[in-house]
Design a protein around this motif. Structure first.
Motif, PDB file in Angstrom:
ATOM      1  N   ASN A  24      13.611   0.850 -12.856  1.00 14.17           N
ATOM      2  CA  ASN A  24      12.731   0.180 -11.889  1.00 14.17           C
ATOM      3  C   ASN A  24      13.482  -0.370 -10.686  1.00 14.17           C
ATOM      4  O   ASN A  24      12.952  -0.421  -9.587  1.00 14.17           O
ATOM      5  CB  ASN A  24      11.977  -0.962 -12.578  1.00 14.17           C
ATOM      6  CG  ASN A  24      10.948  -1.596 -11.664  1.00 14.17           C
ATOM      7  OD1 ASN A  24      10.045  -0.931 -11.189  1.00 14.17           O
ATOM      8  ND2 ASN A  24      11.099  -2.891 -11.396  1.00 14.17           N
ATOM      9  N   ALA A  25      14.737  -0.760 -10.882  1.00 14.53           N
ATOM     10  CA  ALA A  25      15.492  -1.388  -9.795  1.00 14.53           C
ATOM     11  C   ALA A  25      16.083  -0.377  -8.824  1.00 14.53           C
ATOM     12  O   ALA A  25      16.180  -0.631  -7.629  1.00 14.53           O
ATOM     13  CB  ALA A  25      16.611  -2.256 -10.382  1.00 14.53           C
ATOM     14  N   THR A  26      16.464   0.802  -9.326  1.00 14.60           N
ATOM     15  CA  THR A  26      17.202   1.753  -8.480  1.00 14.60           C
ATOM     16  C   THR A  26      16.479   3.070  -8.225  1.00 14.60           C
ATOM     17  O   THR A  26      16.910   3.858  -7.389  1.00 14.60           O
ATOM     18  CB  THR A  26      18.552   2.090  -9.137  1.00 14.60           C
ATOM     19  OG1 THR A  26      18.300   2.782 -10.381  1.00 14.60           O
ATOM     20  CG2 THR A  26      19.364   0.835  -9.408  1.00 14.60           C
ATOM     21  N   HIS A  27      15.416   3.320  -8.962  1.00 13.61           N
ATOM     22  CA  HIS A  27      14.694   4.607  -8.931  1.00 13.61           C
ATOM     23  C   HIS A  27      15.525   5.759  -9.504  1.00 13.61           C
ATOM     24  O   HIS A  27      15.169   6.918  -9.338  1.00 13.61           O
ATOM     25  CB  HIS A  27      14.244   4.968  -7.504  1.00 13.61           C
ATOM     26  CG  HIS A  27      13.023   4.226  -7.062  1.00 13.61           C
ATOM     27  ND1 HIS A  27      12.276   4.607  -5.976  1.00 13.61           N
ATOM     28  CD2 HIS A  27      12.409   3.119  -7.549  1.00 13.61           C
ATOM     29  CE1 HIS A  27      11.266   3.770  -5.814  1.00 13.61           C
ATOM     30  NE2 HIS A  27      11.343   2.859  -6.757  1.00 13.61           N
ATOM     31  N   GLU A  28      16.595   5.438 -10.195  1.00 15.86           N
ATOM     32  CA  GLU A  28      17.417   6.484 -10.812  1.00 15.86           C
ATOM     33  C   GLU A  28      16.694   7.042 -12.039  1.00 15.86           C
ATOM     34  O   GLU A  28      16.117   6.302 -12.836  1.00 15.86           O
ATOM     35  CB  GLU A  28      18.764   5.887 -11.237  1.00 15.86           C
ATOM     36  CG  GLU A  28      19.681   6.877 -11.923  1.00 15.86           C
ATOM     37  CD  GLU A  28      20.896   6.197 -12.545  1.00 15.86           C
ATOM     38  OE1 GLU A  28      21.711   6.915 -13.148  1.00 15.86           O
ATOM     39  OE2 GLU A  28      21.029   4.959 -12.435  1.00 15.86           O
ATOM     40  N   ILE A  29      16.720   8.372 -12.165  1.00 13.50           N
ATOM     41  CA  ILE A  29      16.129   9.006 -13.347  1.00 13.50           C
ATOM     42  C   ILE A  29      17.112   8.872 -14.503  1.00 13.50           C
ATOM     43  O   ILE A  29      18.247   9.342 -14.417  1.00 13.50           O
ATOM     44  CB  ILE A  29      15.818  10.488 -13.082  1.00 13.50           C
ATOM     45  CG1 ILE A  29      14.741  10.615 -12.008  1.00 13.50           C
ATOM     46  CG2 ILE A  29      15.346  11.183 -14.358  1.00 13.50           C
ATOM     47  CD1 ILE A  29      14.462  12.028 -11.581  1.00 13.50           C
ATOM     48  N   ILE A  30      16.674   8.222 -15.570  1.00 16.31           N
ATOM     49  CA  ILE A  30      17.597   8.013 -16.686  1.00 16.31           C
ATOM     50  C   ILE A  30      17.163   8.758 -17.944  1.00 16.31           C
ATOM     51  O   ILE A  30      17.836   8.685 -18.972  1.00 16.31           O
ATOM     52  CB  ILE A  30      17.768   6.509 -17.004  1.00 16.31           C
ATOM     53  CG1 ILE A  30      16.420   5.879 -17.337  1.00 16.31           C
ATOM     54  CG2 ILE A  30      18.433   5.775 -15.851  1.00 16.31           C
ATOM     55  CD1 ILE A  30      16.544   4.465 -17.862  1.00 16.31           C
ATOM     56  N   GLY A  31      16.058   9.476 -17.857  1.00 17.80           N
ATOM     57  CA  GLY A  31      15.643  10.240 -19.033  1.00 17.80           C
ATOM     58  C   GLY A  31      14.512  11.198 -18.725  1.00 17.80           C
ATOM     59  O   GLY A  31      13.688  10.945 -17.845  1.00 17.80           O
ATOM     60  N   LYS A  32      14.507  12.332 -19.457  1.00 15.18           N
ATOM     61  CA  LYS A  32      13.426  13.318 -19.331  1.00 15.18           C
ATOM     62  C   LYS A  32      13.043  13.793 -20.728  1.00 15.18           C
ATOM     63  O   LYS A  32      13.876  13.798 -21.638  1.00 15.18           O
ATOM     64  CB  LYS A  32      13.875  14.540 -18.518  1.00 15.18           C
ATOM     65  CG  LYS A  32      14.325  14.260 -17.093  1.00 15.18           C
ATOM     66  CD  LYS A  32      14.811  15.547 -16.419  1.00 15.18           C
ATOM     67  CE  LYS A  32      15.432  15.288 -15.072  1.00 15.18           C
ATOM     68  NZ  LYS A  32      15.961  16.522 -14.443  1.00 15.18           N
ATOM     69  N   GLY A  33      11.803  14.196 -20.883  1.00 15.53           N
ATOM     70  CA  GLY A  33      11.346  14.787 -22.145  1.00 15.53           C
ATOM     71  C   GLY A  33      10.239  15.774 -21.845  1.00 15.53           C
ATOM     72  O   GLY A  33       9.348  15.487 -21.048  1.00 15.53           O
ATOM     73  N   SER A  34      10.296  16.960 -22.443  1.00 18.19           N
ATOM     74  CA  SER A  34       9.292  17.985 -22.158  1.00 18.19           C
ATOM     75  C   SER A  34       8.852  18.660 -23.450  1.00 18.19           C
ATOM     76  O   SER A  34       9.682  18.995 -24.298  1.00 18.19           O
ATOM     77  CB  SER A  34       9.863  19.025 -21.189  1.00 18.19           C
ATOM     78  OG  SER A  34       8.923  20.051 -20.950  1.00 18.19           O
ATOM     79  N   VAL A  35       7.537  18.833 -23.593  1.00 18.42           N
ATOM     80  CA  VAL A  35       6.988  19.551 -24.747  1.00 18.42           C
ATOM     81  C   VAL A  35       5.891  20.485 -24.236  1.00 18.42           C
ATOM     82  O   VAL A  35       5.389  20.336 -23.122  1.00 18.42           O
ATOM     83  CB  VAL A  35       6.384  18.583 -25.803  1.00 18.42           C
ATOM     84  CG1 VAL A  35       7.441  17.630 -26.327  1.00 18.42           C
ATOM     85  CG2 VAL A  35       5.188  17.817 -25.234  1.00 18.42           C
ATOM     86  N   LYS A  36       5.509  21.455 -25.071  1.00 15.06           N
ATOM     87  CA  LYS A  36       4.394  22.327 -24.709  1.00 15.06           C
ATOM     88  C   LYS A  36       3.099  21.498 -24.717  1.00 15.06           C
ATOM     89  O   LYS A  36       2.881  20.688 -25.615  1.00 15.06           O
ATOM     90  CB  LYS A  36       4.269  23.478 -25.713  1.00 15.06           C
ATOM     91  CG  LYS A  36       5.315  24.577 -25.550  1.00 15.06           C
ATOM     92  CD  LYS A  36       4.965  25.462 -24.354  1.00 15.06           C
ATOM     93  CE  LYS A  36       5.984  26.590 -24.187  1.00 15.06           C
ATOM     94  NZ  LYS A  36       5.814  27.633 -25.180  1.00 15.06           N
ATOM     95  N   THR A  37       2.259  21.696 -23.711  1.00 17.14           N
ATOM     96  CA  THR A  37       0.975  20.977 -23.640  1.00 17.14           C
ATOM     97  C   THR A  37       0.109  21.350 -24.847  1.00 17.14           C
ATOM     98  O   THR A  37      -0.047  22.531 -25.163  1.00 17.14           O
ATOM     99  CB  THR A  37       0.256  21.299 -22.325  1.00 17.14           C
ATOM    100  OG1 THR A  37       1.083  20.863 -21.237  1.00 17.14           O
ATOM    101  CG2 THR A  37      -1.088  20.579 -22.233  1.00 17.14           C
ATOM    102  N   THR A  38      -0.429  20.323 -25.493  1.00 17.28           N
ATOM    103  CA  THR A  38      -1.093  20.509 -26.792  1.00 17.28           C
ATOM    104  C   THR A  38      -2.599  20.741 -26.637  1.00 17.28           C
ATOM    105  O   THR A  38      -3.425  19.958 -27.126  1.00 17.28           O
ATOM    106  CB  THR A  38      -0.830  19.284 -27.685  1.00 17.28           C
ATOM    107  OG1 THR A  38      -1.208  18.095 -26.946  1.00 17.28           O
ATOM    108  CG2 THR A  38       0.628  19.168 -28.065  1.00 17.28           C
ATOM    109  N   HIS A  39      -2.952  21.843 -25.970  1.00 14.68           N
ATOM    110  CA  HIS A  39      -4.374  22.138 -25.749  1.00 14.68           C
ATOM    111  C   HIS A  39      -5.131  22.294 -27.060  1.00 14.68           C
ATOM    112  O   HIS A  39      -6.301  21.914 -27.164  1.00 14.68           O
ATOM    113  CB  HIS A  39      -4.511  23.430 -24.927  1.00 14.68           C
ATOM    114  CG  HIS A  39      -3.972  23.334 -23.537  1.00 14.68           C
ATOM    115  ND1 HIS A  39      -4.539  22.540 -22.568  1.00 14.68           N
ATOM    116  CD2 HIS A  39      -2.895  23.938 -22.949  1.00 14.68           C
ATOM    117  CE1 HIS A  39      -3.860  22.661 -21.446  1.00 14.68           C
ATOM    118  NE2 HIS A  39      -2.860  23.492 -21.645  1.00 14.68           N
ATOM    119  N   ASP A  40      -4.481  22.892 -28.083  1.00 19.01           N
ATOM    120  CA  ASP A  40      -5.181  23.238 -29.322  1.00 19.01           C
ATOM    121  C   ASP A  40      -5.046  22.188 -30.423  1.00 19.01           C
ATOM    122  O   ASP A  40      -5.533  22.390 -31.533  1.00 19.01           O
ATOM    123  CB  ASP A  40      -4.656  24.589 -29.844  1.00 19.01           C
ATOM    124  CG  ASP A  40      -4.875  25.710 -28.834  1.00 19.01           C
ATOM    125  OD1 ASP A  40      -5.903  25.677 -28.141  1.00 19.01           O
ATOM    126  OD2 ASP A  40      -4.003  26.593 -28.733  1.00 19.01           O
TER     127      ASP A  40
END
Length: 710
Positions: A24-40
């Motif tokens: 929140n203070a620096t706008h630095e990206i400190i993490g990412k997470g990606s999964v397949k969208t769970t339509h079903d």
């Protein structure tokens, strides 16, 4: 160790759901997470939202108590309408007797709404005379509509925007029976009974689905230990609380593209340009002008509504679009994608697997043309050729881009197609991109005309994983500048994490008074504050359409945790560099003509004889205004009306007996208020006065006037 303050944004895409954690203070990206969208999944896309969120936290050692803001975009509203996953709606019209009642009955009788996809929203209708409304008649009407199959209701009263007592009474009694109700005069405050009722009907039709998703997502977030309010992305670029979403879920339409725009604005400082959000299946194209995304009313199945969302064009051509071909050449590209075909892109296939490639044709779905291309390999596997393959072959995609694969693998897979067409691989690749470009170019030209974008002020901003597949080729052919930023593939999630709380109030007010304007601003600000905005952070922009008498108040504010200034202030020299680049002149030709503590105003010679370009740059590096023929002047509050009056006359243009009034901008502290499009000088004075009324006469402001000659 000090507690970290983390903002989490989650974007639900057609293929992947991606979460990003930002300091929140620096706008630095400190993490990412990606999964397949769970339509079903039984819980729908909500399951993927939680999976991506948890993955982002656990992978990056972020504790639930560190999270001070969490929001997500959602495709649920758009998908529900596209797929016809909607409830039957009982519409209760309310009005008087006589000729007025006859009109109200006719205007609230909304026919089944064709969603343009072969699906409909089925409607049932009853009309109640205002004098006959009581608890018993309402209950009987509810019972009748329920027996006909209505699962949700709309209460819509003629002139309900002035008094919605009866609409709220119907809602209260329906709630007692556990039936969701959409109150038309809460969905929109604009007159136009048919359009208002239709908008409320669309909103009501998706209420059950959206309530289910909202409850599931909020419950899972709480189970994960997050106690801060869950916010939802709106289609107009702001966020709202989940309780507000439960009432007006239709506002989340196009929240995915909206998230990408906010990401471009907040994270990339993209103040002006045309942005591309390119996924695997579709491309969203929209406009950012003077630091604001272009917003318009949505059209659902050909029906105009009062749903404000980003003015976005959605094209069925993207990074993963498959190719259609014949011996004569490339027939088309898209709209079917590799995802639909169930095949990997050639460019992402290990080159050692591409042995004895053979070109074959197929129909991805029943009813599709049978000339879509796939490549059959010796091992029996099938791969396909896409825009990403073509762009890699021609060298438009660089190693740092998300769409970068193995150009030689793509080339090897495309050779049998080139041989079939009696062309070189490069010629085939160029044809593929040309077909896609032919769909994109008219959209850019239409936007440029609609929003008065001068060619030398247009730059293309690419976001989404597939942007490098289309953007460089488009920019080269249109002779435009472009940029593809770092983290382009997760820019939508960044946008969700950094979004501001937004609310809009619209009224039709013929000849609005100063009090009308002040009341409208107060109402909009109150709604934003109720949604979680810090009162001191709320700014309200007023827009008046002189032709329709529509007055719009747009309130924007920060959540508690983002009320401080998060970006470092620019020096004058840094701001000058940004201005010079934007104006297309050497830095030495950019002249600082005035400034305040928080903004700089630069000028340089314009393209037209005697014209001066003007750029307003704020301390964070955003270009707030860019005009090709304008002037700027610092003055006191007491002098404001006189300065505006002089600009109004000096900058007016007369064409064929038509007077084109200039556009006026008012800079107060860090706020840049945009009064473009106002045709009445006295009305402009009144609106400006509502901003200056609380200031001291000696306080300084900056006024910019621009010729409106496009």
């Amino acid at each position: 160790m000090a507690k970290r303050a983390i903002r989490v944004g989650i974007d639900v895409g057609g293929t992947h759901t991606k979460a990003v954690a930002i300091d929140n203070a620096t706008h630095e990206i400190i993490g990412k997470g990606s999964v397949k969208t769970t339509h079903d999944h039984p819980s729908g896309v909500a399951a993927g939202v939680i999976e991506a969120f948890k993955l982002c936290l656990t992978k990056n050692n972020i504790h639930p108590e560190d999270v001070i803001f969490i929001a997500h975009s959602t495709t649920q509203a758009t998908n529900a309408l596209l797929e016809g996953d909607v409830a039957e709606v009982g519409v209760i019209g309310i009005g008087s007797g006589g000729i007025g009642g006859w009109l109200a009955k006719k205007q609230t009788k909304i026919d089944d709404i064709d969603l343009g996809t072969g699906r409909i929203i089925k409607t049932h209708h009853r009309y109640m005379k205002q004098k006959q409304i009581n608890q018993e008649t309402i209950k009987n009407t509810i019972r009748e509509l329920k027996d006909e199959g209505a699962g949700v209701f709309v209460a819509s009263k003629a002139f309900g925007v002035d008094d919605l007592t009866e609409e709220k009474e119907i809602q209260k009694l329906a709630d007692e029976h556990g039936i969701p109700v959409s109150v038309a005069s809460e969905i929109s405050k604009l007159y136009g009974l048919t359009r208002r009722t239709r908008t409320a009907t669309i909103n009501a039709s998706i209420l059950p689905k959206m309530l289910e998703t909202a409850n599931s997502t909020e419950g899972s977030v709480r189970q994960a230990g997050i106690q801060v309010p869950l916010m939802i992305m709106r289609g107009d670029g702001g966020v709202m609380g989940i309780d507000e979403m439960r009432k007006r879920p239709v506002l989340t339409m196009l929240s995915g593209p909206a998230a990408s725009v906010v990401g471009a604005l907040m994270y990339l400082r993209a103040s002006n340009g045309i942005y591309f959000e390119v996924g695997g299946t579709s491309t969203n194209i929209g406009v950012i002008k003077n630091g604001r995304p272009a917003v318009d009313y949505s059209i659902v199945g050909g029906h105009p509504t009062y749903i404000s969302s980003l003015d976005v064009r959605v094209l069925g051509v993207a990074g993963g679009s498959m190719v259609r071909a014949s011996k004569e050449g490339i027939v088309d590209v898209g709209p079917r994608s590799a995802h639909i075909g169930g095949m990997p892109y050639a460019v992402f296939t290990p080159i050692e697997e591409i042995v004895d490639p053979q070109v074959e044709f197929f129909s991805p779905k029943e009813g599709d043309p049978a000339d879509y291309v796939y490549i059959k390999l010796k091992n029996g596997n099938k791969i396909t050729i896409t825009n990403s393959c073509a762009a890699n072959v021609l060298g438009y995609v660089n190693p740092e881009h998300y769409a970068y694969g193995n150009p030689e693998a793509a080339r090897k897979a495309m050779e049998p197609l080139a041989k079939y067409m009696n062309k070189t691989v490069e010629e085939v690749a160029a044809e593929i991109l040309q077909k896609s470009y032919e769909k994109i170019k008219p959209v850019i030209e239409d936007f440029a005309e609609k929003y008065k974008l001068e060619k030398d002020q247009i730059s293309l901003v690419g976001v989404g994983g597939g942007c490098a597949s289309l953007l460089p080729f488009t920019a080269k052919n249109m002779e435009l500048e472009y940029s593809i930023p770092e983290n382009a593939e997760v820019i939508s999630s960044i946008g969700v994490a950094l979004a501001m709380i937004r609310d809009v109030v619209e009224r039709v007010i013929p000849s609005p008074t100063k009090k009308d304007i002040a009341d409208l601003k107060k109402e909009a600000a109150s709604m934003a504050i109720a949604n979680g905005a810090v009162p001191d952070s709320v700014e309200v922009q007023i827009e008046i359409d002189s032709q329709t008498n529509k007055v719009t108040a747009i309130a924007m504010g920060s959540s508690e945790v983002q009320a401080t200034d998060l970006l470092m202030a620019l020096s004058e020299e840094e701001a000058k560099e940004i201005a010079a680049k934007s104006m297309g002149v050497p830095i030495g030709e950019a002249e600082l003509i005035t400034r305040s503590d928080v903004i700089y105003v630069f000028s340089a010679k314009g393209k037209k004889e005697g014209a001066k370009q003007v750029r307003i740059i704020d301390k964070k590096g955003f270009i707030k205004v860019q005009r090709g023929d304008a002037i700027a002047e610092k003055c006191t509050v007491a002098q404001a009306q006189e300065v505006i009056g002089q600009m109004w006359e000096t900058l007016a243009i007369f064409k064929s007996d038509i007077k084109l009034s200039p556009d006026i901008y008012l800079c107060i502290g860090g706020k840049v208020l945009d009064y473009t499009g106002m045709l009445d000088k006295e009305q402009l004075y009144m609106v400006v006065d509502t901003e200056l009324g609380t200031m001291e006469p000696h306080e300084e402001i900056i006024i910019v006037g621009a010729k409106n000659d496009l």
